[in-house]
Write an enzyme that holds these catalytic residues in place. Structure first.
Site, short mmCIF file in Angstrom:
data_model
loop_
_atom_site.label_atom_id
_atom_site.label_comp_id
_atom_site.label_asym_id
_atom_site.label_seq_id
_atom_site.Cartn_x
_atom_site.Cartn_y
_atom_site.Cartn_z
N GLU A 275 12.64 -3.48 -4.63
CA GLU A 275 11.08 -4.05 -5.79
C GLU A 275 11.88 -3.96 -7.29
OE1 GLU A 275 7.81 -1.01 -5.40
OE2 GLU A 275 6.99 -2.68 -6.95
N GLY B 229 1.20 -1.06 0.03
CA GLY B 229 0.15 0.27 -0.04
C GLY B 229 1.30 1.10 0.15
N TYR B 230 1.49 1.63 -0.94
CA TYR B 230 2.51 2.22 -1.32
C TYR B 230 1.48 3.87 -1.87
CZ TYR B 230 7.10 1.02 -0.39
OH TYR B 230 7.83 0.40 1.07
C1 LIG Z 1 0.34 -2.69 -13.15
C2 LIG Z 1 0.83 -2.03 -11.69
C3 LIG Z 1 1.36 -3.00 -11.03
C4 LIG Z 1 1.22 -1.82 -9.24
N1 LIG Z 1 1.18 -2.01 -7.91
C5 LIG Z 1 1.87 -1.44 -6.97
C6 LIG Z 1 1.15 -1.80 -5.97
O1 LIG Z 1 1.13 -2.46 -5.68
N2 LIG Z 1 0.98 -0.65 -4.79
C7 LIG Z 1 0.97 0.50 -5.55
O2 LIG Z 1 0.97 0.97 -4.18
N3 LIG Z 1 1.33 1.35 -6.23
C8 LIG Z 1 0.92 -0.23 -7.27
N4 LIG Z 1 1.71 0.54 -8.24
C9 LIG Z 1 1.42 1.72 -8.98
C10 LIG Z 1 2.74 2.63 -9.67
O3 LIG Z 1 3.99 3.05 -7.81
C11 LIG Z 1 1.73 3.86 -9.95
O4 LIG Z 1 1.90 3.18 -10.97
C12 LIG Z 1 4.04 4.85 -10.39
O5 LIG Z 1 4.47 4.79 -9.13
C13 LIG Z 1 3.57 5.97 -10.89
O6 LIG Z 1 2.52 6.75 -10.36
P1 LIG Z 1 1.24 7.46 -10.74
O7 LIG Z 1 1.11 6.16 -11.75
O8 LIG Z 1 0.43 7.89 -10.63
O9 LIG Z 1 2.06 8.37 -12.45
P2 LIG Z 1 2.50 9.67 -12.24
O10 LIG Z 1 3.18 10.10 -11.40
O11 LIG Z 1 1.08 11.04 -12.30
O12 LIG Z 1 3.33 9.94 -13.63
C14 LIG Z 1 2.70 10.43 -14.90
C15 LIG Z 1 3.54 10.37 -16.12
O13 LIG Z 1 4.78 11.80 -15.25
C16 LIG Z 1 5.99 11.30 -15.13
N5 LIG Z 1 6.92 11.91 -14.11
C17 LIG Z 1 5.71 11.78 -13.07
N6 LIG Z 1 6.91 12.36 -11.93
C18 LIG Z 1 8.15 13.06 -12.54
C19 LIG Z 1 9.06 13.87 -12.62
N7 LIG Z 1 9.55 14.07 -11.13
N8 LIG Z 1 9.87 13.62 -13.62
C20 LIG Z 1 10.11 13.29 -15.05
N9 LIG Z 1 8.72 13.25 -14.85
C21 LIG Z 1 7.70 12.78 -13.66
C22 LIG Z 1 6.51 9.55 -15.13
O14 LIG Z 1 7.74 8.81 -15.39
C23 LIG Z 1 5.02 9.09 -15.92
O15 LIG Z 1 5.10 9.43 -16.97
C24 LIG Z 1 1.52 -0.50 -9.40
C25 LIG Z 1 1.32 0.08 -10.75
C26 LIG Z 1 1.21 -0.62 -11.77
C27 LIG Z 1 1.10 0.03 -13.46
#
Ligand SMILES: Cc1cc2nc3c(=O)[nH]c(=O)nc-3n(C[C@H](O)[C@H](O)[C@H](O)COP(=O)(O)OP(=O)(O)OC[C@H]3O[C@@H](n4cnc5c(N)ncnc54)[C@H](O)[C@@H]3O)c2cc1C
Lengths: 397, 379
Positions: free
Chosen positions: A245, A128-129
């Site tokens: 991870e 749960g991150y």
């Molecule tokens: C299949 C799958 C399984 C997952 N499982 C888990 C889980 O079990 N538990 C959990 O907690 N999370 C989980 N996640 C979540 C995952 O960690 C997040 O989706 C990820 O960290 C990105 O966050 P976001 O989706 O909010 O995208 P955003 O942070 O909104 O990013 C959108 C775009 O902006 C870019 N971006 C954002 N910030 C910057 C920056 N500073 N510089 C340049 N580019 C940037 C990103 O690279 C991306 O291309 C999972 C995701 C997927 C797809």
């Protein structure tokens, strides 16, 4: 005979006796849990035997149920399992992420309570991150935990929680301190999913599957003894766990044998020959495709050697900022691999269901869609490039 | 397979680093270029290198070498590559020593390897005939006449060919123009009648030449290896060469990258150091990843030779492919990230761009090795 040779012979003997025939074939891996499901009775036997021996987590200390093996012994175990085609007995976030973090940061009592259950696959853990407003900018998270006697009361929402609908427990980042400065108010808390205050709603992916969920906390509770490390100091643990991870996901770039042994190829070339045919010299007839496959094979091989070199180099143990390099490269390689397979197969790779597509073809299509998440989950490629720039290359903000 | 230097090898590499930084920094190369030095390298420096044992790194102790193997050689080449040091290390200590070790009879070995190890003899390997690496397309001929062979033809891009004391030359003694069999190797005195060598001035200001042969008579005792069977020797020497030059190219890459990182941390625009711009940071991070992969490929390949791996051929192509791709990328990006100063002669970074393109061509470009890897993998 040296100790290490003795170990190899004993391991061979043990595997021969205890690894059931069905588990020596490729197939799905069990995820354990309080109510585990087994696709074959042999899966249950295999999990029990390996769990008892601690070999689901070969290098963890014996004190907590692990295998207590050295680096060298573990390598032998993996080689011997590979030799008979044995699949892993257990897959879990507990093994890949939570366990290593607990071993580093938890108290002795907490380790005794949680580690043996991870080793034996008794608890299915989820992570749960992420939250709707906090993805890449994870430290801005707002799910709250407030003290109440011996407990914490938790309110808020997580999202993208993989397997939350099957999980028994969740390791969670919660805000216990003030919002600012944001990194200093986060704690690492273990919460039982089996309670009225926790609700999960599956989310459907582009691949058609629903491997992850929204997770809602409404006055959910967790005992104070479930807080790992110090209060408001959870960010350090969170980051460390992310490195584990990322190292784990790195390995995916190697998924289909990157040709570590002589003559072994990734399987893409065979696929290419099957769909695109061969020329008079038995080369892949489509020369553009052949070049793309060769480039991918070469890079996979270089990447495999790099993971190996980094493991040899990590004398101080544990993953470092270089885990970001592996996560970035491995996930991009894996995505590219599926794109190349699609190109090789033409329209046979673009079916959604039914005729005239074989189950293998349909599986590749779904895996292609799944692979798109590789460079998002566990920190996006862009975020990992940020980490390399700042932590490894020391480029300024 | 070991992928890290052991203590001994690391020590050798560290010594090389110290020596090169002290005695042959990039300015050493610049001075040779500016003075249009006739040999193209410093004989005095080569003498010192030989005293350190570098000329005999691949030569067994029996002949006065230090027998450190390819990993040892790779560590030294990486360090000389960092400072773009021109020396006979590659053409003599690697190619020449390997050719003689693999092809020579006992007396040839004793005589020549001993001299090479002492730094008394330099060699050049005359193989290529066209502008692209096609190792077995050999039309230079050697015809038997009494106790001699008579050679006719032309060789191109012979590294150190204008200065070497001895030329090892591949000529056709039978078969058609692209046949692998029918190629023989000869040890040729560069002062032979009918032999003419013309230095070629390449963009990297290093040392190469053409060799023209008109009825050059070579005694049959100067055959290296068996008649018509030079192929297998050439094949193995080329692979060592591909791997060795890859180690040198890794050194080129590391230095160009370090110089660029430093610049990113010091040059200011828009009131900030340019290294704070994400557009540049991400490109730097991608380069870092590619460099790590290159290090592993080179290390794997060096070890594949020393461990006599049955996959050595694919490792050689892996190393040369990766080293070529990465040096190409890093040397190009390095120039771009320096802005205007990047394209000035006064600034060193342009040297790496020039060297990159020449080194990429030595014993096959990345494209060549991509194709070779696919063929060796049977697709
Ligand atoms: C299949 C799958 C399984 C997952 N499982 C888990 C889980 O079990 N538990 C959990 O907690 N999370 C989980 N996640 C979540 C995952 O960690 C997040 O989706 C990820 O960290 C990105 O966050 P976001 O989706 O909010 O995208 P955003 O942070 O909104 O990013 C959108 C775009 O902006 C870019 N971006 C954002 N910030 C910057 C920056 N500073 N510089 C340049 N580019 C940037 C990103 O690279 C991306 O291309 C999972 C995701 C997927 C797809």
């Amino acid at each position: 005979m040296s100790d290490i040779q003795t170990f190899r012979e004993e391991t061979q003997g043990w595997l021969k006796k205890n690894c059931p025939p069905e588990m020596r074939k490729p197939g799905d891996v069990c995820w354990g849990g309080r109510n585990p499901s087994f696709s074959h009775p042999d899966q249950e036997i295999w999990l029990e035997k390996m769990g008892e021996k601690g070999w689901t987590c070969p290098m963890w200390p014996r004190e907590y149920g692990g295998g207590g093996l050295s680096h060298e012994e573990n390598k032998i175990l993996q080689e011997e399992m590979f030799a008979i085609g044995a699949r892993p007995a257990l897959a879990s976030f507990g093994i890949w992420m939570l366990g290593p973090a607990l071993l580093e940061f938890a108290s002795h009592e907490q380790k005794l309570e949680h580690i043996p259950n991870i080793v034996k696959g008794k608890i299915w853990w989820c992570q749960g991150y992420s939250e709707p407003g906090s993805g890449s900018d994870l430290a801005s998270l707002s799910t709250k935990a407030v003290e109440d006697g011996d407990n914490y009361i938790i309110n808020g929402q997580k999202i993208w929680t993989s397997n939350a609908n099957y999980a028994d427990m969740i390791f969670c980042l919660v805000r216990t301190g003030p919002q600012e400065p944001k990194h200093n108010g986060i704690s690492f808390l273990l919460i039982d999913m089996d309670q009225p205050g926790v609700e999960v709603k599956p989310i459907k992916l582009i691949s058609g599957k629903s491997p992850f969920c929204e997770t809602f906390f409404t006055d959910a509770t967790a005992p104070k003894s479930n807080l790992i490390g110090e209060i408001n100091k959870g960010w350090t643990i969170a980051k460390r766990l992310l490195q584990h991870e990322r190292s784990m996901i790195s390995g995916m770039g190697l998924a289909t044998g990157a040709g570590s042994g002589p003559k072994k190829t990734s399987g893409m070339a065979e696929l290419g020959k099957k769909y695109a045919g061969t020329d008079e010299k038995n080369r892949l007839a489509d020369s553009q495709l052949r070049a793309k496959i060769a480039k991918h094979d070469l890079n996979s091989r270089a990447f495999g050697l790099t993971l190996q070199r980094m493991a040899e180099d990590a004398k101080t143990g544990g993953p470092s900022a270089t885990a970001s390099m592996g996560k970035y490269y491995g996930s991009e390689q894996n995505k590219l691999r599926y794109e190349i397979m699609l190109q090789a197969m033409g329209t046979q790779a673009l079916g959604w269901e039914g005729e005239p597509f074989t189950p293998e073809e349909l599986a590749i299509t779904r895996e292609w869609l799944r692979s798109k998440a590789n460079s998002i989950e566990g920190g996006t490629s862009e975020i990992n490039l940020n980490v390399i720039s700042k932590r490894v290359l020391n480029l300024p903000n | 397979m070991a992928l890290l230097f052991n203590e001994e090898q690391q020590y050798l590499k560290d010594t090389a680093k110290d020596f090169v930084q002290k005695n042959a920094p990039i300015n050493h190369f610049r001075e040779l270029r500016d003075s249009k030095d006739e040999t193209g390298y410093s004989k005095e420096l080569w003498k010192q290198m030989a005293e350190l044992g570098w000329a005999g790194v691949l030569i067994s102790e029996e002949y006065g070498g230090s027998d450190f193997g390819m990993v040892g050689m790779g560590g030294i080449l990486e360090e000389t590559g960092r400072c773009l040091v021109p020396s006979p290390l590659f053409s003599t200590a690697l190619l020449g020593a390997s050719l003689i070790e693999l092809g020579g009879k006992a007396d040839q070995k004793k005589d020549l390897l001993t001299k090479i190890a002492k730094g008394e003899l330099t060699t050049a390997f005359a193989l290529e005939e066209g502008s692209r690496h096609t190792p077995y397309r050999i039309s230079t001929t050697a015809e038997k006449k009494g106790k001699n062979f008579v050679l006719n033809g032309k060789k191109t891009f012979v590294l150190d060919g204008h200065s070497a004391d001895l030329i090892v030359l591949a000529a056709r003694t039978s078969g058609g123009i692209e046949d692998q069999s029918g190629i023989s190797l000869f040890l040729i005195d560069p002062n032979s009648t009918g032999l003419q060598r013309k230095r070629t001035h390449m963009v990297d200001s290093r040392n190469a030449s053409e060799i023209h042969l008109k009825d050059v008579e070579v005694p049959e005792t100067k055959l290296l290896g068996e008649l018509d069977a030079g192929f297998s020797i050439i094949e193995e020497v080329l692979e060592r060469g591909q791997i060795g030059i890859s180690a040198e190219m890794l050194g080129n890459t590391l230095e160009a990258f370090d110089i660029t990182l430093e610049y990113l941390k010091e040059r200011k625009q828009f009131g900030a150091v340019i290294g704070s711009f994400q557009a540049l940071q991400h490109r730097a991070a991608v380069m870092f990843a590619e460099i790590e992969l290159t290090k592993s490929s080179v290390m794997g390949a060096l070890n594949a030779v020393d461990e006599n791996s049955n996959d050595r051929s694919r490792f050689a192509s892996l190393a040369k492919f990766k080293a070529g791709e990465t040096l190409h990328l890093v040397s190009s990006e390095a120039v771009q990230m320096h802005g205007g100063v990047g394209v000035t002669d006064e600034f060193d970074i342009g040297f790496f761009l020039k060297r990159s393109r020449v080194a990429e061509q030595i014993f096959g470009s990345s494209d060549y090795h991509l194709d070779r890897y696919a063929t060796l993998s049977e697709y």
